[in-house]
Design a protein around this motif. Structure first.
Motif, PDB file in Angstrom:
ATOM      1  N   SER A 111      81.171  55.206  78.073  1.00  0.00           N
ATOM      2  CA  SER A 111      80.021  56.109  78.179  1.00  0.00           C
ATOM      3  C   SER A 111      80.036  57.164  77.078  1.00  0.00           C
ATOM      4  O   SER A 111      78.989  57.639  76.634  1.00  0.00           O
ATOM      5  CB  SER A 111      80.002  56.779  79.556  1.00  0.00           C
ATOM      6  OG  SER A 111      81.073  57.697  79.692  1.00  0.00           O
ATOM      7  N   LEU A 112      81.237  57.533  76.619  1.00  0.00           N
ATOM      8  CA  LEU A 112      81.366  58.506  75.531  1.00  0.00           C
ATOM      9  C   LEU A 112      81.251  57.863  74.159  1.00  0.00           C
ATOM     10  O   LEU A 112      81.161  58.567  73.153  1.00  0.00           O
ATOM     11  CB  LEU A 112      82.722  59.224  75.627  1.00  0.00           C
ATOM     12  CG  LEU A 112      82.969  60.093  76.863  1.00  0.00           C
ATOM     13  CD1 LEU A 112      84.426  60.556  76.903  1.00  0.00           C
ATOM     14  CD2 LEU A 112      82.029  61.284  76.887  1.00  0.00           C
ATOM     15  N   ASN A 113      81.296  56.528  74.129  1.00  0.00           N
ATOM     16  CA  ASN A 113      81.315  55.770  72.877  1.00  0.00           C
ATOM     17  C   ASN A 113      82.522  56.158  72.023  1.00  0.00           C
ATOM     18  O   ASN A 113      82.442  56.280  70.794  1.00  0.00           O
ATOM     19  CB  ASN A 113      80.024  55.966  72.085  1.00  0.00           C
ATOM     20  CG  ASN A 113      79.813  54.872  71.043  1.00  0.00           C
ATOM     21  OD1 ASN A 113      80.158  53.707  71.279  1.00  0.00           O
ATOM     22  ND2 ASN A 113      79.257  55.232  69.902  1.00  0.00           N
ATOM     23  N   ALA A 114      83.660  56.366  72.696  1.00  0.00           N
ATOM     24  CA  ALA A 114      84.896  56.722  72.002  1.00  0.00           C
ATOM     25  C   ALA A 114      85.388  55.542  71.176  1.00  0.00           C
ATOM     26  O   ALA A 114      85.155  54.378  71.515  1.00  0.00           O
ATOM     27  CB  ALA A 114      85.958  57.128  73.015  1.00  0.00           C
ATOM     28  N   ARG A 139      93.328  50.903  73.754  1.00  0.00           N
ATOM     29  CA  ARG A 139      92.256  49.979  74.104  1.00  0.00           C
ATOM     30  C   ARG A 139      91.057  50.320  73.213  1.00  0.00           C
ATOM     31  O   ARG A 139      90.464  51.408  73.332  1.00  0.00           O
ATOM     32  CB  ARG A 139      91.890  50.144  75.585  1.00  0.00           C
ATOM     33  CG  ARG A 139      90.832  49.182  76.093  1.00  0.00           C
ATOM     34  CD  ARG A 139      91.368  47.780  76.260  1.00  0.00           C
ATOM     35  NE  ARG A 139      90.364  46.910  76.861  1.00  0.00           N
ATOM     36  CZ  ARG A 139      90.367  46.553  78.141  1.00  0.00           C
ATOM     37  NH1 ARG A 139      91.326  46.984  78.951  1.00  0.00           N
ATOM     38  NH2 ARG A 139      89.421  45.774  78.617  1.00  0.00           N
ATOM     39  N   LEU A 140      90.739  49.427  72.280  1.00  0.00           N
ATOM     40  CA  LEU A 140      89.626  49.667  71.369  1.00  0.00           C
ATOM     41  C   LEU A 140      88.312  49.620  72.134  1.00  0.00           C
ATOM     42  O   LEU A 140      88.083  48.730  72.953  1.00  0.00           O
ATOM     43  CB  LEU A 140      89.629  48.637  70.242  1.00  0.00           C
ATOM     44  CG  LEU A 140      90.876  48.625  69.342  1.00  0.00           C
ATOM     45  CD1 LEU A 140      90.741  47.562  68.255  1.00  0.00           C
ATOM     46  CD2 LEU A 140      91.113  49.991  68.719  1.00  0.00           C
ATOM     47  N   VAL A 141      87.450  50.579  71.847  1.00  0.00           N
ATOM     48  CA  VAL A 141      86.149  50.643  72.513  1.00  0.00           C
ATOM     49  C   VAL A 141      85.057  50.495  71.463  1.00  0.00           C
ATOM     50  O   VAL A 141      84.470  49.427  71.313  1.00  0.00           O
ATOM     51  CB  VAL A 141      86.001  51.960  73.309  1.00  0.00           C
ATOM     52  CG1 VAL A 141      84.651  51.989  74.053  1.00  0.00           C
ATOM     53  CG2 VAL A 141      87.139  52.116  74.311  1.00  0.00           C
ATOM     54  N   ALA A 142      84.785  51.567  70.707  1.00  0.00           N
ATOM     55  CA  ALA A 142      83.775  51.482  69.642  1.00  0.00           C
ATOM     56  C   ALA A 142      84.405  51.185  68.288  1.00  0.00           C
ATOM     57  O   ALA A 142      83.714  50.768  67.354  1.00  0.00           O
ATOM     58  CB  ALA A 142      82.976  52.784  69.568  1.00  0.00           C
ATOM     59  N   SER A 171      88.389  59.885  70.157  1.00  0.00           N
ATOM     60  CA  SER A 171      89.332  59.210  71.053  1.00  0.00           C
ATOM     61  C   SER A 171      89.343  59.871  72.427  1.00  0.00           C
ATOM     62  O   SER A 171      88.968  61.035  72.591  1.00  0.00           O
ATOM     63  CB  SER A 171      90.742  59.242  70.456  1.00  0.00           C
ATOM     64  OG  SER A 171      91.121  60.579  70.158  1.00  0.00           O
ATOM     65  N   LEU A 172      89.768  59.094  73.404  1.00  0.00           N
ATOM     66  CA  LEU A 172      89.996  59.569  74.771  1.00  0.00           C
ATOM     67  C   LEU A 172      91.466  59.288  75.057  1.00  0.00           C
ATOM     68  O   LEU A 172      91.894  58.128  75.026  1.00  0.00           O
ATOM     69  CB  LEU A 172      89.094  58.828  75.758  1.00  0.00           C
ATOM     70  CG  LEU A 172      89.122  59.309  77.213  1.00  0.00           C
ATOM     71  CD1 LEU A 172      88.608  60.748  77.321  1.00  0.00           C
ATOM     72  CD2 LEU A 172      88.285  58.379  78.099  1.00  0.00           C
ATOM     73  N   ALA A 224      88.786  55.140  83.568  1.00  0.00           N
ATOM     74  CA  ALA A 224      89.013  55.562  82.185  1.00  0.00           C
ATOM     75  C   ALA A 224      88.217  54.703  81.201  1.00  0.00           C
ATOM     76  O   ALA A 224      87.624  55.217  80.245  1.00  0.00           O
ATOM     77  CB  ALA A 224      90.501  55.490  81.859  1.00  0.00           C
ATOM     78  N   LEU A 225      88.204  53.398  81.432  1.00  0.00           N
ATOM     79  CA  LEU A 225      87.459  52.500  80.546  1.00  0.00           C
ATOM     80  C   LEU A 225      85.961  52.767  80.625  1.00  0.00           C
ATOM     81  O   LEU A 225      85.260  52.753  79.609  1.00  0.00           O
ATOM     82  CB  LEU A 225      87.767  51.047  80.902  1.00  0.00           C
ATOM     83  CG  LEU A 225      89.164  50.557  80.514  1.00  0.00           C
ATOM     84  CD1 LEU A 225      89.472  49.223  81.184  1.00  0.00           C
ATOM     85  CD2 LEU A 225      89.261  50.420  78.993  1.00  0.00           C
ATOM     86  N   GLN A 226      85.480  53.020  81.820  1.00  0.00           N
ATOM     87  CA  GLN A 226      84.062  53.327  81.979  1.00  0.00           C
ATOM     88  C   GLN A 226      83.712  54.637  81.266  1.00  0.00           C
ATOM     89  O   GLN A 226      82.669  54.737  80.601  1.00  0.00           O
ATOM     90  CB  GLN A 226      83.728  53.438  83.465  1.00  0.00           C
ATOM     91  CG  GLN A 226      82.249  53.710  83.745  1.00  0.00           C
ATOM     92  CD  GLN A 226      81.954  53.758  85.243  1.00  0.00           C
ATOM     93  OE1 GLN A 226      82.740  53.303  86.055  1.00  0.00           O
ATOM     94  NE2 GLN A 226      80.807  54.303  85.600  1.00  0.00           N
ATOM     95  N   LEU A 227      84.575  55.628  81.384  1.00  0.00           N
ATOM     96  CA  LEU A 227      84.331  56.903  80.721  1.00  0.00           C
ATOM     97  C   LEU A 227      84.368  56.739  79.203  1.00  0.00           C
ATOM     98  O   LEU A 227      83.501  57.273  78.493  1.00  0.00           O
ATOM     99  CB  LEU A 227      85.385  57.929  81.165  1.00  0.00           C
ATOM    100  CG  LEU A 227      85.311  59.298  80.488  1.00  0.00           C
ATOM    101  CD1 LEU A 227      83.982  59.983  80.762  1.00  0.00           C
ATOM    102  CD2 LEU A 227      86.480  60.173  80.952  1.00  0.00           C
ATOM    103  N   ALA A 228      85.357  56.007  78.684  1.00  0.00           N
ATOM    104  CA  ALA A 228      85.459  55.793  77.237  1.00  0.00           C
ATOM    105  C   ALA A 228      84.209  55.110  76.695  1.00  0.00           C
ATOM    106  O   ALA A 228      83.705  55.461  75.623  1.00  0.00           O
ATOM    107  CB  ALA A 228      86.703  54.972  76.918  1.00  0.00           C
TER     108      ALA A 228
END
Length: 388
Positions: free
Chosen positions: A146-149, A344-347, A113-114, A140-144
């Protein structure tokens, strides 16, 4: 002769009037148009003291900011837990318009998580303008991504994206905040009768408060308390860093009974001060605390001392619904205020559910309570660092 003089004076007056009418009018100073504001930019907080001081000055003045937006959390989280951090600020023409502190937790047990900000009850974007908020959100969304959080989490005090279905929430956490005044008697009378009786019991039994400059006695009380609850303990290093980083804005208050050789440790609380607020953040008591109303007296003693220092808000902090801590704070006459955390769900496909109320953690809690205290204190920091 007089007639000639009068005619000459009349001709001079006419000439002067004509000259005044035809003389050029001095030009007014040119009014320059106001300069257009420059572009907004987002960058990371620098390590130098001047940049960090600017960040903290903004946090102190920004209505949306909290104690947990302070720059010092970056050092604490990195050195105490080893997590990566990104402290973003949005600025225009040399003026900060918004900040967003973020840290990553990447754990096999508890997910990836981020968060703004782990180990803190409040967080998210603190901004003066919508433009700055949007720019920090995008970063923040771009970073999340890129980290595949698994997800991005904002620990908001107020909803930041109430009309955006991409940001999810859950009704789990509340906070308890209440105004206090300079009058001890008025503060005491504002406590409901049964709870007030517990405070008076502690007073009658001779409990007193002391302020420590180290965390030794506090850690003993805190570690005993969380072990009984079946919760992994934070490292002593973490509390040392908090005191070292935030100095006078971080107080260690100890409750004792007796004097001299008969003095015994009852309880301890580590609190933060921000603007006119006091935030008791970590607390715990020895087994004797239950018998002498140690925890009840401790919060009263803190409230009394903080009011004398000029604090006007007592922030009892976050609790989960359905817990003993929730009921304890409610019994003090505080009203539960929902905390609209956003995710905000990412991965990931699902919201995280890492909390002691989750049934899958109940066996772990029971086993942890049976561990010898020294072993629990040694193992706890390796687990709790990934809980956030």
């Amino acid at each position: 002769m007089n007639a000639i003089i009068e005619q000459a004076m009349q001709r001079a007056q006419v000439a002067a009037g004509t000259a005044a009418e035809t003389a050029p009018v001095p030009a007014s100073p040119a009014i320059e148009p106001a300069a257009e504001p420059g572009p907004l930019s987002v960058r990371l907080l620098r390590a130098d003291a001047a940049d960090r001081a600017r960040w903290d000055m903004f946090v102190q003045a920004c209505p949306e900011a909290t104690f947990f937006h302070r720059a010092g959390w970056q050092r604490v989280i990195e050195e105490a837990f080893g997590h990566r951090t990104w402290f973003f600020l949005a600025e225009r023409d040399g003026q900060i318009e918004g900040v967003l502190p973020l840290a990553q937790i990447k754990s096999r047990l508890f997910g990836h998580s981020l968060i703004a900000l782990p180990f803190c009850v409040y967080g998210g974007v603190a901004a003066l303008t919508g433009t700055a908020r949007a720019a920090l959100d995008a970063e923040a969304l771009q970073l999340a991504a890129s980290l595949n959080a698994g997800h991005l989490e904002y620990r908001n005090v107020a909803p930041a994206h109430p009309d955006d279905p991409a940001w999810l929430g859950k009704d789990l956490y509340v906070t308890f905040r209440k105004e206090i005044g300079a009058d001890d008697e008025a503060n005491m009378n504002a406590i409901p009768r049964k709870q007030r009786a517990m405070v008076r019991k502690g007073i009658k039994l001779g409990l007193t408060g002391e302020v420590d400059q180290d965390v030794e006695r506090f850690f003993t009380a805190y570690a005993n308390s969380v072990h009984r609850l079946g919760t992994p303990v934070f490292s002593k290093k973490y509390f040392r860093l908090l005191k070292e980083e935030f100095r006078d804005d971080c107080e260690v208050r100890i409750i004792v009974q007796g004097e001299g050789a008969e003095k015994r440790l009852v309880a301890g609380v580590l609190s933060f001060f921000f603007r006119e607020e006091v935030l008791p953040y970590y607390g715990g008591g020895m087994p004797v605390a239950r018998d002498v109303a140690g925890n009840d007296f401790m919060y009263w003693n803190l409230m009394q001392a903080s009011a004398a220092k000029g604090c006007r808000i007592f922030d009892f902090g976050r609790s989960k619904r359905g817990t003993g801590a929730f009921d304890f704070k409610k019994n003090w006459g505080f009203t539960a205020q929902p905390l609209p955390y956003e995710y905000r769900l990412v991965a990931s496909q699902d919201l995280p559910d890492v909390n002691p109320l989750n049934p899958k953690y109940q066996l772990f809690i029971k086993l942890w309570q049976k561990l010898p205290l020294p072993l629990a204190n040694a193992l706890g920091p390796h687990i709790v660092k990934d809980l956030g």
